[in-house]
Design an enzyme around this catalytic site. Structure first.
Site, PDB file in Angstrom:
ATOM      1  N   GLU A  19       4.032  -3.249  -9.304  1.00  0.00           N
ATOM      2  CA  GLU A  19       5.107  -2.288  -9.031  1.00  0.00           C
ATOM      3  C   GLU A  19       6.481  -2.952  -9.081  1.00  0.00           C
ATOM      4  O   GLU A  19       7.484  -2.262  -9.256  1.00  0.00           O
ATOM      5  CB  GLU A  19       4.886  -1.594  -7.684  1.00  0.00           C
ATOM      6  CG  GLU A  19       5.107  -2.473  -6.479  1.00  0.00           C
ATOM      7  CD  GLU A  19       4.866  -1.728  -5.172  1.00  0.00           C
ATOM      8  OE1 GLU A  19       3.710  -1.350  -4.933  1.00  0.00           O
ATOM      9  OE2 GLU A  19       5.821  -1.525  -4.415  1.00  0.00           O
TER      10      GLU A  19
ATOM     11  N   GLU B 208      -3.665  -4.598  -2.878  1.00  0.00           N
ATOM     12  CA  GLU B 208      -2.445  -4.476  -3.704  1.00  0.00           C
ATOM     13  C   GLU B 208      -1.380  -5.478  -3.267  1.00  0.00           C
ATOM     14  O   GLU B 208      -1.129  -5.657  -2.076  1.00  0.00           O
ATOM     15  CB  GLU B 208      -1.928  -3.042  -3.554  1.00  0.00           C
ATOM     16  CG  GLU B 208      -0.650  -2.742  -4.303  1.00  0.00           C
ATOM     17  CD  GLU B 208      -0.321  -1.245  -4.252  1.00  0.00           C
ATOM     18  OE1 GLU B 208      -1.258  -0.413  -4.235  1.00  0.00           O
ATOM     19  OE2 GLU B 208       0.871  -0.899  -4.218  1.00  0.00           O
TER      20      GLU B 208
ATOM     21  N   ASP C 177      -2.535  -2.222   0.851  1.00  0.00           N
ATOM     22  CA  ASP C 177      -1.332  -2.729   0.183  1.00  0.00           C
ATOM     23  C   ASP C 177      -0.569  -3.654   1.127  1.00  0.00           C
ATOM     24  O   ASP C 177      -0.151  -3.243   2.205  1.00  0.00           O
ATOM     25  CB  ASP C 177      -0.450  -1.527  -0.204  1.00  0.00           C
ATOM     26  CG  ASP C 177       0.768  -1.924  -1.005  1.00  0.00           C
ATOM     27  OD1 ASP C 177       0.945  -3.132  -1.282  1.00  0.00           O
ATOM     28  OD2 ASP C 177       1.546  -1.020  -1.368  1.00  0.00           O
TER      29      ASP C 177
ATOM     30  N   ASP D 221       5.629   1.083 -12.419  1.00  0.00           N
ATOM     31  CA  ASP D 221       6.343   2.254 -11.927  1.00  0.00           C
ATOM     32  C   ASP D 221       7.204   2.749 -13.077  1.00  0.00           C
ATOM     33  O   ASP D 221       8.045   2.003 -13.587  1.00  0.00           O
ATOM     34  CB  ASP D 221       7.202   1.876 -10.715  1.00  0.00           C
ATOM     35  CG  ASP D 221       7.821   3.098 -10.063  1.00  0.00           C
ATOM     36  OD1 ASP D 221       8.462   3.891 -10.794  1.00  0.00           O
ATOM     37  OD2 ASP D 221       7.677   3.276  -8.849  1.00  0.00           O
TER      38      ASP D 221
ATOM     39  N   LYS E  18      -1.152   0.347   4.717  1.00  0.00           N
ATOM     40  CA  LYS E  18      -0.326  -0.865   4.648  1.00  0.00           C
ATOM     41  C   LYS E  18      -0.854  -1.954   5.568  1.00  0.00           C
ATOM     42  O   LYS E  18      -1.338  -1.670   6.679  1.00  0.00           O
ATOM     43  CB  LYS E  18       1.107  -0.520   5.050  1.00  0.00           C
ATOM     44  CG  LYS E  18       1.769   0.438   4.097  1.00  0.00           C
ATOM     45  CD  LYS E  18       2.101  -0.224   2.781  1.00  0.00           C
ATOM     46  CE  LYS E  18       2.572   0.774   1.757  1.00  0.00           C
ATOM     47  NZ  LYS E  18       3.056   0.144   0.533  1.00  0.00           N
TER      48      LYS E  18
ATOM     49  N   GLU F 122      -0.896   8.203  -7.537  1.00  0.00           N
ATOM     50  CA  GLU F 122      -0.391   7.894  -6.191  1.00  0.00           C
ATOM     51  C   GLU F 122       0.416   9.079  -5.670  1.00  0.00           C
ATOM     52  O   GLU F 122       1.345   9.549  -6.331  1.00  0.00           O
ATOM     53  CB  GLU F 122       0.483   6.636  -6.230  1.00  0.00           C
ATOM     54  CG  GLU F 122       1.088   6.323  -4.871  1.00  0.00           C
ATOM     55  CD  GLU F 122       1.584   4.901  -4.735  1.00  0.00           C
ATOM     56  OE1 GLU F 122       1.909   4.272  -5.753  1.00  0.00           O
ATOM     57  OE2 GLU F 122       1.648   4.431  -3.578  1.00  0.00           O
TER      58      GLU F 122
ATOM     59  N   HIS G 284       2.423   3.077 -10.265  1.00  0.00           N
ATOM     60  CA  HIS G 284       3.006   3.180  -8.926  1.00  0.00           C
ATOM     61  C   HIS G 284       3.969   4.368  -8.949  1.00  0.00           C
ATOM     62  O   HIS G 284       4.706   4.546  -9.916  1.00  0.00           O
ATOM     63  CB  HIS G 284       3.772   1.887  -8.636  1.00  0.00           C
ATOM     64  CG  HIS G 284       4.510   1.862  -7.352  1.00  0.00           C
ATOM     65  ND1 HIS G 284       5.881   2.052  -7.265  1.00  0.00           N
ATOM     66  CD2 HIS G 284       4.076   1.672  -6.089  1.00  0.00           C
ATOM     67  CE1 HIS G 284       6.251   1.961  -6.004  1.00  0.00           C
ATOM     68  NE2 HIS G 284       5.172   1.734  -5.256  1.00  0.00           N
TER      69      HIS G 284
HETATM   70 MG    MG Z   1       2.636  -0.989  -3.262  1.00  0.00          MG
END
Ligand code: MG
Length: 389
Positions: free
Chosen positions: A255, A229, A203, A278, A174, A342, A305
């Site tokens: 996502e 991302e 991300d 997702d 992240k 993922e 996702h």
């Molecule tokens: Mg993400």
């Protein structure tokens, strides 16, 4: 086979000391909304939806609005059910709660259809390209120490090493909570910890304006990052295009997008190199098939996702098994043209305990279940333990 009963289950697990942060929010708990659909011949299908926000509104959309429309209807027509329910809710639910409710119902009906036919979902969708899928670890979030740089980097390095030692070949971390400079240091720290043989994805959870994202992206390119991302907010299509045109690092997103109509704008608009629907949010398995078909015609790789319980993970694996290498090669390379799954590594008992079969990493891969439907069984004792309603 008719739909006899639909029940929703709101699950909630406080994380205590294991809470974490993305660029957008603290995560003090994990939640899921599961739906259980029972047919008149006694079969049961499970679905999941409503993972981003509070699960209760999604439960209400199912219990109070959608479920009464379905009782007594065919239990093995998920695509037809999807179209009817979406047509019903189009004027007030093109994105958000109603599509999440639809996603949960759709996944449960595919599970039920597979159980009725004795075939896994990937077979119902036309067949699998793989029986195991390269998994990427999602971790390296922010912890409580994010204001103390030395401590943060020390703990980040230790966490990144655990993924390398567990056998992952790909790690996603992240950024976006701190300054570009501080987050670039985090990326450098993780790259050093995992070495050059493990692929690194980053991300931002839409933390940036387009200009800041471009600045961050240039730093990511120095560390060989293989996708960036959600650089900007999902509504900012022009920002996505500006970032994608300015950078060499592939751009991923989706996502927080809903249905084929939302993905049409993202894909045909030239916003992304990788789309990330997702399944529990964007419209379930029925809509995944359409989103993937759309993306493939634009040369965009579909990598779902996955953020939820074992049901969400099972649905993602079943769907991903059916995605061909994009583009085709004789020996596809993960991330380059071979989709990857993922595998969230933050604390979540709903992912690790809910299923009788619970998924485990095997040589950096997750195995595609071959049993009927989603190929997994909900442990109803565990369900009761975490259920709040
Ligand atoms: Mg993400």
């Amino acid at each position: 086979m008719k739909i006899a009963r639909i029940t929703t289950h709101v699950l909630r697990v406080p994380l205590g000391d294991l809470h974490f942060y993305s660029s957008q929010a603290a995560f003090p708990e994990r939640t899921s909304l599961l739906v259980r659909i029972e047919s008149d011949n006694g079969l049961v299908g499970w679905g999941e939806g409503g993972q981003y926000g509070p699960p209760e509104p999604v439960a209400s959309a199912i219990d109070d609005v959608l479920a009464p429309l379905l009782i007594g209807k065919a239990a093995d027509d998920p695509v037809a059910v999807w179209e009817r329910l979406y047509a019903f809710s189009r004027d007030f639910g093109q994105k958000g709660t109603y599509v999440e409710a639809l996603s949960a119902i759709d996944i449960a009906l595919w599970d039920l259809t597979g159980k009725a036919q004795g075939r896994p979902v990937h077979a119902l969708l036309g067949g699998a390209f793989r029986d195991r899928i390269t998994a990427y670890a999602t971790g390296c979030y922010y912890r409580e120490d994010f204001r103390d740089s030395a401590s943060m980097l020390r703990n980040l390095q230790a966490e990144a090493e655990t993924y390398a030692n567990a056998g992952f070949g790909i790690l996603k971390m992240k950024v976006g909570l701190l300054s570009v400079q501080e987050d670039a240091e985090r990326v450098a720290c993780v790259r050093k910890a995992i070495g050059d043989d493990i692929s690194l994805l980053v991300d931002a959870n839409h933390a940036y304006s387009a200009t800041t994202a471009i600045r961050m992206g240039r730093a990511l390119e120095e560390h060989g990052v293989l996708w960036f991302e959600e650089p900007v907010v999902p509504e900012d299509r022009d920002g996505y295009r500006r970032v994608r045109e300015a950078l060499d690092v592939p751009i991923a997103g989706g996502e927080a997008e809903f249905t084929r109509y939302g993905f049409r704008d993202l894909v045909a608009g030239g916003c992304v190199d990788i789309v990330q629907p997702d399944l529990c949010v964007s419209g379930g398995i029925s809509e995944f098939v359409k989103i993937h078909a759309l993306a493939s015609t634009f040369g965009v790789l579909t990598v779902p996702h996955v953020w939820g319980s074992g049901i969400a993970l099972a649905a993602g694996i079943q769907a991903l098994a059916t995605v061909p290498p994009t583009p085709h090669t004789y020996a596809p390379v993960p991330l380059q043209n071979e989709p990857v799954i993922e595998y969230d590594r933050t604390s979540n008992p709903l992912r690790d305990e809910l299923l009788v079969e619970n998924f485990g990493l095997e040589d950096g891969h997750l195995v595609v279940p071959q049993g009927p439907g989603l190929g997994v069984t909900v442990d109803e004792d565990v369900l009761c333990r975490y259920e709040t309603s």
